[in-house]
Design an enzyme around this catalytic site. Structure first.
Site, short mmCIF file in Angstrom:
data_model
loop_
_atom_site.label_atom_id
_atom_site.label_comp_id
_atom_site.label_asym_id
_atom_site.label_seq_id
_atom_site.Cartn_x
_atom_site.Cartn_y
_atom_site.Cartn_z
CG HIS A 59 -3.10 -0.74 -6.86
ND1 HIS A 59 -3.51 -0.12 -5.72
CD2 HIS A 59 -3.12 -2.06 -6.57
CE1 HIS A 59 -3.77 -1.02 -4.78
NE2 HIS A 59 -3.55 -2.21 -5.28
NE ARG A 85 -4.24 -1.51 0.25
CZ ARG A 85 -4.38 -2.55 -0.59
NH1 ARG A 85 -3.48 -2.79 -1.52
NH2 ARG A 85 -5.45 -3.31 -0.52
C1 GLV Z 1 -5.08 -5.32 -3.89
O1 GLV Z 1 -4.48 -4.33 -3.69
C2 GLV Z 1 -5.69 -6.17 -2.87
O2 GLV Z 1 -5.72 -5.79 -1.68
O3 GLV Z 1 -6.16 -7.26 -3.24
#
Ligand code: GLV
Length: 309
Positions: A272, A224
């Protein structure tokens, strides 16, 4: 009993339709359509808007569509007593492992530099690193960390890990807790962050930590954005202590256009995408938990509110 699907991206209908296709007898609603709030017992969520999860008086389970649940804990309007589950899925784990492997090898072989050189018509061979040159340190030895360790070992990497509490993983020296963190860091030429984001791990990738890494280490954050102190990374890359970083997650996503990471030659960013929940693979576990709710059985993959993961 019914399910509501809450997410603000363009995958809302795909998830809703897949739930219906796999359980045609179950009422499944999008949070955007008219739906009977008191019937909802399970909410399947990904980055829900605030003040949505408190609309359901009979809610019994909040199910994250992903591995992470930090966005649920961050939402002050989420009722405090409802079980929360997360995704634990072999496809999610192997996708993550493939991505990190690609990121490490791309760094070793200078692939990002060559792409930039190509666009500028520059022919500039560089020295490269080998797998045998480094030890990979994985922070966070949960389902994703373990799978990554296994795949790295299969690819001849030396692997060490860092976890909250002691763990035995074949072929991996696992360091545990804050006392053993610096020892772990001092051996990590490639540092991969796969930690859950909690109060304890927020900002953990900071200048104190970077200082403990060997010179010319490479940092990969696929967990994150909140784990990283952006300015500290810039400082340690710019002063030459770190060789660079591969970042897939950010404090704000999309990364704001004015952010210095965009143009930094040693910081490689991706939007991401390291590991994205696969609908076909994840739907069965969501429906299994719905069945368990109906039958009053314990849920799978419930997270601890105390630990935050
Ligand atoms: C992606 O970031 C997840 O938490 O699956």
């Amino acid at each position: 009993m019914a399910i509501v699907v809450i997410r603000q991206d363009n995958k809302l209908d795909a998830w809703k339709n897949a739930l219906i296709a796999n359980a045609p007898e179950t009422p499944v609603y999008s949070y955007l359509e008219e739906h009977p709030k008191e019937e909802i017992t399970m909410a399947c969520v990904w980055k829900q808007p605030a003040e949505t999860l408190n609309l359901y008086p009979n809610l019994q389970c909040i199910a994250s569509f992903g591995a992470g649940v930090d966005f649920i804990f961050k939402d002050q309007s989420v009722p405090g007593n409802i079980p929360i589950t997360r995704v634990v899925d072999p496809v999610l784990a192997s996708d993550m492992s493939e991505f990190v492997l690609a990121s490490i090898l791309g760094f070793f072989k200078n692939l990002n530099d060559y792409k930039t050189d190509q666009l500028n018509k520059i022919w500039a061979p560089q020295e490269y690193k080998r797998i045998s040159d480094v030890t990979v340190g994985i922070m966070g030895m949960g389902a994703l960390g373990e799978k990554l360790a296994e795949d790295l070992i299969r690819n001849r990497f030396k692997v060490i890990g860092w976890a909250n509490s002691p763990k035995v993983i074949p072929g991996v020296d696992v360091y545990a807790g804050n006392n053993q963190k610096n020892k772990f860091l001092s051996r990590s030429n490639i540092l991969v962050c796969l930690l859950p984001l909690t109060k304890e791990t927020m900002g953990i990738l900071n200048n104190k930590l970077f200082k403990e890494l060997p010179k010319q280490s490479y940092v990969i954050n696929v967990a994150r954005g909140g784990h990283l102190v952006d300015e500290d990374l810039l400082e340690y890359v710019n002063n030459g202590h770190l060789a660079g970083a591969g970042l897939d997650v950010f404090h704000q996503e999309p990364l704001p256009v004015e952010h210095p990471f965009w143009n930094h030659p040693k910081i490689h960013i991706t939007p991401h995408v390291a590991s994205v929940s696969d609908i076909d693979s994840v739907i069965p576990q969501l429906l299994e938990n719905y069945r368990r709710l109906k039958e009053g059985l314990p849920l799978m993959n419930e997270v601890s509110r105390e630990k935050g993961y």
